[in-house]
Design a protein around this motif. Structure first.
Motif, PDB file in Angstrom:
ATOM      1  N   VAL A   1       0.813  -1.225   0.000  1.00 55.40           N
ATOM      2  CA  VAL A   1       0.000   0.000   0.000  1.00 55.40           C
ATOM      3  C   VAL A   1       0.843   1.270   0.000  1.00 55.40           C
ATOM      4  O   VAL A   1       0.299   2.376  -0.058  1.00 55.40           O
ATOM      5  N   LYS A   2       2.144   1.140   0.044  1.00 52.35           N
ATOM      6  CA  LYS A   2       2.993   2.340   0.117  1.00 52.35           C
ATOM      7  C   LYS A   2       2.802   3.313  -1.046  1.00 52.35           C
ATOM      8  O   LYS A   2       2.864   4.534  -0.843  1.00 52.35           O
ATOM      9  N   PRO A   3       2.560   2.837  -2.282  1.00 51.82           N
ATOM     10  CA  PRO A   3       2.315   3.801  -3.360  1.00 51.82           C
ATOM     11  C   PRO A   3       1.120   4.715  -3.098  1.00 51.82           C
ATOM     12  O   PRO A   3       1.129   5.887  -3.501  1.00 51.82           O
ATOM     13  N   PHE A   4       0.118   4.228  -2.410  1.00 51.93           N
ATOM     14  CA  PHE A   4      -1.077   5.020  -2.167  1.00 51.93           C
ATOM     15  C   PHE A   4      -0.836   6.053  -1.057  1.00 51.93           C
ATOM     16  O   PHE A   4      -1.476   7.098  -1.028  1.00 51.93           O
ATOM     17  N   VAL A   5       0.087   5.736  -0.166  1.00 49.72           N
ATOM     18  CA  VAL A   5       0.481   6.729   0.859  1.00 49.72           C
ATOM     19  C   VAL A   5       1.220   7.879   0.184  1.00 49.72           C
ATOM     20  O   VAL A   5       0.976   9.061   0.487  1.00 49.72           O
ATOM     21  N   ILE A   6       2.137   7.547  -0.724  1.00 50.22           N
ATOM     22  CA  ILE A   6       2.852   8.598  -1.454  1.00 50.22           C
ATOM     23  C   ILE A   6       1.869   9.399  -2.302  1.00 50.22           C
ATOM     24  O   ILE A   6       1.967  10.636  -2.383  1.00 50.22           O
ATOM     25  N   ALA A   7       0.908   8.732  -2.918  1.00 52.76           N
ATOM     26  CA  ALA A   7      -0.112   9.439  -3.696  1.00 52.76           C
ATOM     27  C   ALA A   7      -0.861  10.427  -2.816  1.00 52.76           C
ATOM     28  O   ALA A   7      -1.099  11.579  -3.208  1.00 52.76           O
ATOM     29  N   SER A   8      -1.225   9.997  -1.600  1.00 54.62           N
ATOM     30  CA  SER A   8      -1.949  10.871  -0.677  1.00 54.62           C
ATOM     31  C   SER A   8      -1.106  12.076  -0.284  1.00 54.62           C
ATOM     32  O   SER A   8      -1.595  13.215  -0.242  1.00 54.62           O
ATOM     33  N   ALA A   9       0.181  11.838   0.000  1.00 54.63           N
ATOM     34  CA  ALA A   9       1.071  12.946   0.382  1.00 54.63           C
ATOM     35  C   ALA A   9       1.221  13.954  -0.755  1.00 54.63           C
ATOM     36  O   ALA A   9       1.284  15.171  -0.521  1.00 54.63           O
ATOM     37  N   LEU A  10       1.277  13.479  -1.991  1.00 60.40           N
ATOM     38  CA  LEU A  10       1.390  14.391  -3.135  1.00 60.40           C
ATOM     39  C   LEU A  10       0.073  15.121  -3.383  1.00 60.40           C
ATOM     40  O   LEU A  10       0.070  16.318  -3.706  1.00 60.40           O
ATOM     41  N   ILE A  11      -1.046  14.440  -3.214  1.00 62.93           N
ATOM     42  CA  ILE A  11      -2.351  15.084  -3.415  1.00 62.93           C
ATOM     43  C   ILE A  11      -2.566  16.229  -2.437  1.00 62.93           C
ATOM     44  O   ILE A  11      -3.036  17.310  -2.815  1.00 62.93           O
ATOM     45  N   TYR A  12      -2.208  15.989  -1.192  1.00 61.61           N
ATOM     46  CA  TYR A  12      -2.461  17.004  -0.158  1.00 61.61           C
ATOM     47  C   TYR A  12      -1.276  17.946   0.063  1.00 61.61           C
ATOM     48  O   TYR A  12      -1.261  18.711   1.028  1.00 61.61           O
ATOM     49  N   GLY A  13      -0.305  17.887  -0.825  1.00 61.75           N
ATOM     50  CA  GLY A  13       0.809  18.831  -0.767  1.00 61.75           C
ATOM     51  C   GLY A  13       1.730  18.648   0.418  1.00 61.75           C
ATOM     52  O   GLY A  13       2.376  19.605   0.854  1.00 61.75           O
ATOM     53  N   LYS A  14       1.846  17.431   0.938  1.00 64.80           N
ATOM     54  CA  LYS A  14       2.717  17.179   2.081  1.00 64.80           C
ATOM     55  C   LYS A  14       4.137  16.795   1.657  1.00 64.80           C
ATOM     56  O   LYS A  14       5.014  16.618   2.503  1.00 64.80           O
ATOM     57  N   THR A  15       4.336  16.652   0.358  1.00 64.06           N
ATOM     58  CA  THR A  15       5.669  16.356  -0.175  1.00 64.06           C
ATOM     59  C   THR A  15       5.694  16.777  -1.635  1.00 64.06           C
ATOM     60  O   THR A  15       4.668  17.174  -2.204  1.00 64.06           O
ATOM     61  N   THR A  16       6.870  16.702  -2.246  1.00 67.46           N
ATOM     62  CA  THR A  16       7.024  16.968  -3.666  1.00 67.46           C
ATOM     63  C   THR A  16       7.715  15.776  -4.308  1.00 67.46           C
ATOM     64  O   THR A  16       8.324  14.952  -3.625  1.00 67.46           O
ATOM     65  N   VAL A  17       7.608  15.676  -5.610  1.00 68.44           N
ATOM     66  CA  VAL A  17       8.181  14.544  -6.333  1.00 68.44           C
ATOM     67  C   VAL A  17       9.685  14.440  -6.112  1.00 68.44           C
ATOM     68  O   VAL A  17      10.250  13.345  -6.052  1.00 68.44           O
ATOM     69  N   ASP A  18      10.351  15.571  -5.944  1.00 72.48           N
ATOM     70  CA  ASP A  18      11.817  15.587  -5.843  1.00 72.48           C
ATOM     71  C   ASP A  18      12.328  15.587  -4.399  1.00 72.48           C
ATOM     72  O   ASP A  18      13.551  15.661  -4.184  1.00 72.48           O
ATOM     73  N   GLU A  19      11.458  15.530  -3.412  1.00 73.84           N
ATOM     74  CA  GLU A  19      11.909  15.630  -2.020  1.00 73.84           C
ATOM     75  C   GLU A  19      12.809  14.457  -1.636  1.00 73.84           C
ATOM     76  O   GLU A  19      12.572  13.312  -2.025  1.00 73.84           O
ATOM     77  N   ILE A  20      13.835  14.777  -0.856  1.00 71.29           N
ATOM     78  CA  ILE A  20      14.733  13.772  -0.294  1.00 71.29           C
ATOM     79  C   ILE A  20      14.423  13.641   1.193  1.00 71.29           C
ATOM     80  O   ILE A  20      14.396  14.636   1.925  1.00 71.29           O
ATOM     81  N   ILE A  21      14.175  12.406   1.629  1.00 72.27           N
ATOM     82  CA  ILE A  21      13.830  12.151   3.036  1.00 72.27           C
ATOM     83  C   ILE A  21      14.951  11.348   3.675  1.00 72.27           C
ATOM     84  O   ILE A  21      15.392  10.324   3.150  1.00 72.27           O
ATOM     85  N   ASP A  22      15.413  11.829   4.819  1.00 72.84           N
ATOM     86  CA  ASP A  22      16.498  11.166   5.537  1.00 72.84           C
ATOM     87  C   ASP A  22      15.913  10.066   6.431  1.00 72.84           C
ATOM     88  O   ASP A  22      15.125  10.334   7.335  1.00 72.84           O
ATOM     89  N   THR A  23      16.302   8.829   6.176  1.00 73.20           N
ATOM     90  CA  THR A  23      15.793   7.693   6.957  1.00 73.20           C
ATOM     91  C   THR A  23      16.803   7.210   7.996  1.00 73.20           C
ATOM     92  O   THR A  23      16.570   6.178   8.642  1.00 73.20           O
ATOM     93  N   SER A  24      17.939   7.903   8.092  1.00 71.09           N
ATOM     94  CA  SER A  24      18.967   7.509   9.065  1.00 71.09           C
ATOM     95  C   SER A  24      18.403   7.650  10.483  1.00 71.09           C
ATOM     96  O   SER A  24      17.567   8.539  10.758  1.00 71.09           O
ATOM     97  N   PRO A  25      18.819   6.810  11.403  1.00 69.31           N
ATOM     98  CA  PRO A  25      19.801   5.707  11.298  1.00 69.31           C
ATOM     99  C   PRO A  25      19.176   4.353  10.928  1.00 69.31           C
ATOM    100  O   PRO A  25      19.720   3.310  11.241  1.00 69.31           O
ATOM    101  N   GLY A  26      17.964   4.398  10.305  1.00 63.49           N
ATOM    102  CA  GLY A  26      17.286   3.154   9.944  1.00 63.49           C
ATOM    103  C   GLY A  26      16.187   2.782  10.912  1.00 63.49           C
ATOM    104  O   GLY A  26      15.589   1.703  10.783  1.00 63.49           O
ATOM    105  N   TRP A  27      15.919   3.635  11.857  1.00 67.83           N
ATOM    106  CA  TRP A  27      14.825   3.414  12.803  1.00 67.83           C
ATOM    107  C   TRP A  27      14.410   4.755  13.388  1.00 67.83           C
ATOM    108  O   TRP A  27      15.144   5.738  13.307  1.00 67.83           O
TER     109      TRP A  27
END
Length: 569
Positions: free
Chosen positions: A299-325
């Protein structure tokens, strides 16, 4: 003068009485059988047909009268066991004619059982055997046993056996649908028998057609959207995957993204509807529409779709996932390892729980729920099959941050294989939701726009990375075609939380340049050494999707990998 008087008396005074007596002996009402309609695939291949069959029945009263075998003689032939108290009939005291032994043998009856059936002197109709073929009927007629007769009925036969059993269902002895499509469309497939009054001679031959009481209404035929060529391969592959991975069950759904038609829907285990002796209820369930599961990372694609629809992210945004948790509400969400900084496509490619959780927390539960509902989760698919589950998309106001995060990678709600396939079909169709149909669509269908075409194709483009080098589903790759998809390996809930059993899911689309099919493969509880969706479900997707594309004459699109859908808009 005596003869003339007698003739006048018969023709004038007793005319009505004698006519009535004659009618009682010669007038009969017979049925004109309307055989149940056939079911075929989209190319006309027969999946369910009705063939002529016969029922053998007995008139015990006529038998007793014809053979002058009195009730007293029956009582004399009885033998009561002193130990069990059971009543049986002495074989030697049953009818001495060998015809009865021959009848018992051809109907696979014990002679004692046959004797018990015909020992009901006041009964006028008892079935001996149903669904009997023509050679047996001819043999019984040659025995010339008074009181034994046959009547025409139909027998339902399924040429494809267990491949389509979960979808088609089956009928009972009276040709009434009791499972699957046979039950859903029972009234349409059934038809109506006609009735007419005829006059018969002493041998039972019709000598005059007198009156039509009711006209026969022909049964309707169903043409499904299923392509039996793809269906057969899909069943073979899902069966092989379940057995190879020692899984409990599996299901697969293939949809045409532009029409919502189901090209394949298979489940394993299944059963052969032509052999009712092997029937077990759990084998007859259409798991693709009835069994629900938590869809995991699919279902992760639909979460990204929701974030883009509601302007909570952009296509080019870089998200830091460090340190992995990350800590959320006193609990931990973690990735398999530290993936560092990721863009949206990489979050899907590497299936980062941390990255997708950060997007979900920006959205909040309301917006995320709204988007998932738009994609069909928590609702019926429009297929209108008996036994369909709507899954469970809980709607409530107080969600903890951890619950929102886990929902973003597929926990806390449930879906069916068909629902997930429909959601991916929306991406493939350019953001349009079509009602799912198991029947072949003869006319163009209209859909409902869920997201923009540009966003839908951008998500498909992002999902292509999942099947490429470094992605979680490289085994879903198809030579010559660009493939997009997403894996999902979710733990199964038990009474104490989540155990060590898994559901492996792969959902995908092909070809990426112009999507035609959406497919979901679900393997329930793989118990082998490999249980991840990329190892268990993705290979099934690759094999079946490749065949579907080739059989549908879809041109390869992997010539120029730099070509993008966005450039074609």
């Amino acid at each position: 003068m005596a003869l003339i008087c007698r003739l006048a008396y018969i023709q004038v005074i007793e005319k009505d009485y004698l006519s009535n007596e004659a009618d009682k002996r010669s007038l009969r009402i017979i049925q004109s059988i309307s055989h149940r309609g056939n079911i075929s695939d989209r190319n006309g291949e027969e999946l369910a047909i009705s063939v002529p069959a016969y029922a053998i029945w007995v008139d015990p009263k006529r038998v007793m009268k014809t053979y002058a075998f009195t009730e007293k003689q029956w009582q004399e032939s009885k033998e009561v066991s002193h130990r069990s108290g059971k009543v049986t009939y002495n074989k030697k005291k049953f009818y001495s004619s060998k015809r009865w032994s021959a009848l018992a043998e051809v109907l696979n009856y014990d002679l004692k059982k046959l004797a018990k059936i015909v020992s009901k002197p006041h009964a006028r109709f008892v079935y001996l055997k149903r669904q009997v073929n023509d050679p047996i009927v001819k043999y019984i007629k040659k025995l010339k046993i008074s009181g034994i007769a046959s009547q025409l009925e139909s027998h339902r036969f399924y040429p494809t056996g267990e491949i389509n059993a979960n979808i088609l269902g089956f009928t009972d002895l009276d040709a009434q649908g009791i499972e699957g499509l046979e039950k859903t469309y029972n009234s349409y497939l059934q038809g109506v028998n006609g009735k007419k009054r005829v006059r018969k001679d002493r041998d039972g031959n019709v000598i005059a057609n007198l009156q039509i009481i009711s006209k026969k209404k022909e049964a309707g035929n169903l043409q499904l959207s299923i392509d039996q060529r793809i269906q057969a391969l899909a069943y073979s592959e899902i069966k092989r995957a379940v057995k190879m991975n020692d899984a409990m069950s599996g299901s697969l759904v293939l949809l045409d993204v532009n029409t919502g038609e189901v090209y394949a829907m298979v489940n394993y285990p299944s059963f052969n509807p032509n052999d009712r002796s092997q029937y077990q209820a759990y084998k007859s369930r259409n798991r693709a529409i009835a069994d629900t599961f938590e869809p995991g990372s699919s279902v992760k694609p639909f979460v990204i779709a929701s974030a883009l629809i509601y302007g909570k992210t952009t296509v080019d945004e870089i998200i830091d996932t460090s340190p992995g948790w990350m800590h959320i509400g006193g609990r931990i969400v973690r990735d398999g390892h530290n993936m560092g900084k990721l863009n949206l496509a990489s979050i899907l490619k590497k299936s980062s729980n941390v990255g997708i959780s950060k997007l979900a927390l920006r959205l909040g539960s309301d917006k995320l729920e709204r988007t998932l509902a738009k994609f069909g989760f928590g609702n019926d698919t429009g297929i209108y099959l008996i036994g369909e589950s709507m899954g469970n998309l809980p709607i409530r106001h107080n969600w903890s941050d951890f619950e929102v995060a886990t929902m973003s990678f597929g926990y806390g709600f449930s879906a069916t294989t068909l629902q997930l396939a429909k959601a991916y079909a929306i991406l493939g169709s350019g953001g349009i939701k079509y009602p799912v149909s198991i029947l072949k669509n003869s006319n163009p269908v209209t859909g409902e726009r869920v997201i923009s075409k540009k966003l839908a194709y951008k998500l498909v483009e992002m999902l292509e990375g999942v099947t490429q080098k470094g992605g979680t589903a490289t085994k879903a790759h198809i030579d010559g075609y660009r493939v997009a998809g997403k894996t999902g390996t979710s733990r199964k809930a038990d009474s104490g939380g989540y155990g060590d059993d898994y559901v492996a899911i792969f959902a995908g689309l092909a070809p990426v340049s112009n999507p035609r099919f959406a497919m979901v493969v679900m393997i329930n509880d793989p118990a082998g050494d490999h249980y991840y969706a990329g190892d268990v479900a993705a290979p099934v997707f690759s094999t079946v999707m490749k065949s579907a594309l080739l059989l549908s004459h879809i041109s390869p699109d992997a010539v120029d990998l730099n070509y993008t859908l966005l450039e074609s808009l």
